[in-house]
Design a protein around this motif. Sequence first.
Motif, PDB file in Angstrom:
ATOM      1  N   ALA A  89      -4.001  15.330  -1.085  1.00  0.00           N
ATOM      2  CA  ALA A  89      -5.273  15.049  -1.743  1.00  0.00           C
ATOM      3  C   ALA A  89      -5.434  13.568  -1.988  1.00  0.00           C
ATOM      4  N   GLY A  90      -6.689  13.166  -2.150  1.00  0.00           N
ATOM      5  CA  GLY A  90      -6.981  11.793  -2.511  1.00  0.00           C
ATOM      6  C   GLY A  90      -7.101  10.861  -1.325  1.00  0.00           C
ATOM      7  N   PRO A  91      -7.384   9.598  -1.604  1.00  0.00           N
ATOM      8  CA  PRO A  91      -7.623   8.625  -0.543  1.00  0.00           C
ATOM      9  C   PRO A  91      -6.338   8.018  -0.002  1.00  0.00           C
ATOM     10  N   VAL A  92      -6.477   7.327   1.107  1.00  0.00           N
ATOM     11  CA  VAL A  92      -5.454   6.388   1.547  1.00  0.00           C
ATOM     12  C   VAL A  92      -5.962   5.008   1.138  1.00  0.00           C
ATOM     13  N   VAL A  93      -5.076   4.207   0.562  1.00  0.00           N
ATOM     14  CA  VAL A  93      -5.448   2.894   0.031  1.00  0.00           C
ATOM     15  C   VAL A  93      -4.603   1.826   0.714  1.00  0.00           C
ATOM     16  N   ALA A  94      -5.253   0.759   1.157  1.00  0.00           N
ATOM     17  CA  ALA A  94      -4.543  -0.364   1.758  1.00  0.00           C
ATOM     18  C   ALA A  94      -4.821  -1.625   0.955  1.00  0.00           C
ATOM     19  N   SER A  95      -3.906  -2.568   1.054  1.00  0.00           N
ATOM     20  CA  SER A  95      -4.098  -3.857   0.397  1.00  0.00           C
ATOM     21  C   SER A  95      -3.695  -4.983   1.330  1.00  0.00           C
ATOM     22  N   ALA A  96      -4.394  -6.098   1.192  1.00  0.00           N
ATOM     23  CA  ALA A  96      -4.053  -7.340   1.883  1.00  0.00           C
ATOM     24  C   ALA A  96      -3.808  -8.401   0.818  1.00  0.00           C
ATOM     25  N   VAL A  97      -2.664  -9.063   0.881  1.00  0.00           N
ATOM     26  CA  VAL A  97      -2.288 -10.053  -0.134  1.00  0.00           C
ATOM     27  C   VAL A  97      -1.899 -11.369   0.537  1.00  0.00           C
ATOM     28  N   ALA A 151      -7.670   6.617   9.676  1.00  0.00           N
ATOM     29  CA  ALA A 151      -8.129   6.298   8.327  1.00  0.00           C
ATOM     30  C   ALA A 151      -7.292   5.174   7.706  1.00  0.00           C
ATOM     31  N   THR A 152      -6.007   5.176   8.012  1.00  0.00           N
ATOM     32  CA  THR A 152      -5.133   4.112   7.509  1.00  0.00           C
ATOM     33  C   THR A 152      -5.536   2.769   8.090  1.00  0.00           C
ATOM     34  N   LYS A 153      -5.807   2.727   9.376  1.00  0.00           N
ATOM     35  CA  LYS A 153      -6.236   1.479   9.996  1.00  0.00           C
ATOM     36  C   LYS A 153      -7.579   1.022   9.435  1.00  0.00           C
ATOM     37  N   LEU A 154      -8.470   1.974   9.186  1.00  0.00           N
ATOM     38  CA  LEU A 154      -9.768   1.637   8.593  1.00  0.00           C
ATOM     39  C   LEU A 154      -9.589   1.055   7.196  1.00  0.00           C
ATOM     40  N   ALA A 155      -8.697   1.649   6.407  1.00  0.00           N
ATOM     41  CA  ALA A 155      -8.432   1.133   5.058  1.00  0.00           C
ATOM     42  C   ALA A 155      -7.891  -0.291   5.124  1.00  0.00           C
ATOM     43  N   MET A 156      -7.031  -0.566   6.110  1.00  0.00           N
ATOM     44  CA  MET A 156      -6.494  -1.919   6.257  1.00  0.00           C
ATOM     45  C   MET A 156      -7.595  -2.913   6.629  1.00  0.00           C
ATOM     46  N   LYS A 157      -8.482  -2.514   7.513  1.00  0.00           N
ATOM     47  CA  LYS A 157      -9.592  -3.402   7.872  1.00  0.00           C
ATOM     48  C   LYS A 157     -10.471  -3.680   6.654  1.00  0.00           C
ATOM     49  N   ARG A 158     -10.723  -2.660   5.874  1.00  0.00           N
ATOM     50  CA  ARG A 158     -11.531  -2.847   4.672  1.00  0.00           C
ATOM     51  C   ARG A 158     -10.840  -3.789   3.682  1.00  0.00           C
ATOM     52  N   ALA A 159      -9.518  -3.691   3.610  1.00  0.00           N
ATOM     53  CA  ALA A 159      -8.764  -4.595   2.725  1.00  0.00           C
ATOM     54  C   ALA A 159      -8.904  -6.045   3.197  1.00  0.00           C
ATOM     55  N   ILE A 160      -8.863  -6.251   4.510  1.00  0.00           N
ATOM     56  CA  ILE A 160      -9.028  -7.608   5.053  1.00  0.00           C
ATOM     57  C   ILE A 160     -10.424  -8.129   4.754  1.00  0.00           C
ATOM     58  N   TYR A 161     -11.434  -7.283   4.966  1.00  0.00           N
ATOM     59  CA  TYR A 161     -12.815  -7.697   4.713  1.00  0.00           C
ATOM     60  C   TYR A 161     -13.063  -7.937   3.221  1.00  0.00           C
ATOM     61  N   ASP A 162     -12.238  -7.328   2.375  1.00  0.00           N
ATOM     62  CA  ASP A 162     -12.384  -7.502   0.926  1.00  0.00           C
ATOM     63  C   ASP A 162     -11.828  -8.843   0.446  1.00  0.00           C
ATOM     64  N   LEU A 163     -11.011  -9.477   1.273  1.00  0.00           N
ATOM     65  CA  LEU A 163     -10.511 -10.814   0.929  1.00  0.00           C
ATOM     66  C   LEU A 163     -11.674 -11.797   0.899  1.00  0.00           C
ATOM     67  N   LYS A 164     -11.598 -12.775   0.015  1.00  0.00           N
ATOM     68  CA  LYS A 164     -12.677 -13.750  -0.104  1.00  0.00           C
ATOM     69  C   LYS A 164     -12.589 -14.843   0.960  1.00  0.00           C
TER      70      LYS A 164
END
Length: 256
Positions: A89-97, A151-164
């Motif tokens: 259950a729940g989402p897959v979450v990715a982060s870029a640091v 979905a994992t790859k999509l979450a990672m792309k979204r994390a990259i796009y979320d970077l300023k």
Amino acid sequence: MDFSKMSCKEIEKYINNLDEKDRFSYIDILNQDSRKSVRKYALKLEKKQESINKEIKRLEELWQIEGRFFDLGYNLIAGLDEAGRGPLAGPVVASAVILPKNKIILGVDDSKKIPEKRREKLFKEIYNSALYVGVGIVDNRIIDQINIFNATKLAMKRAIYDLKIKPDFLLIDALELADINIKQRSIVKGDSKSISIAAASIIAKVTRDNLVREYDRKYPGYNFSKHKGYGTKEHYEAINKYGVTPVHRKSFLKNI
């Protein structure tokens, strides 16, 4: 500082209120004190200092991969990792640091190796210390539509796009992103080899855990705060008793 007129408890209180870099400068003075209790406290400080020095050495080794790419001229190196590929259950979450070059944050490691309370503290420290942090979330409905790998790859792309800011280079835990115009390196077990990926693993894990805890209020009886959506015996029993919720991954529950 004249410690001779202070009790051991007073000395300990005084030193504990100092910055960590100043705290150990008194070890030699305390070792010369005639009181056994004070010398015992000095030994305790010595062991703490040794532990911190060992941790700093470990973290310096975790910077080696980033260091090689810094030497090649890349300055903004983002580490990427995810949390939540396996749960029911729940989402897959990715982060870029993106961390400042050679920044030492004591305790940063693969999130799976860190106790929950310590992870939450490190989560705040990373946000406060990082140059940039991005987070990408893909919910269970999209996971069911495109499968967990995509979905994992999509979450990672979204994390990259979320970077300023756009990174110069990506270090990714065990995945490659073929359709993104940024140079990258996939590293198997990267969360235990790269400081940036390890930091990303903590951000992703704590972010996801916080999201899943909210399910307890919406869906009482499943105890999401405890198992975080993973397929524990208790979780399967709750599904059999109460049914599938809107946050469950139906593609993971075909046999129920």
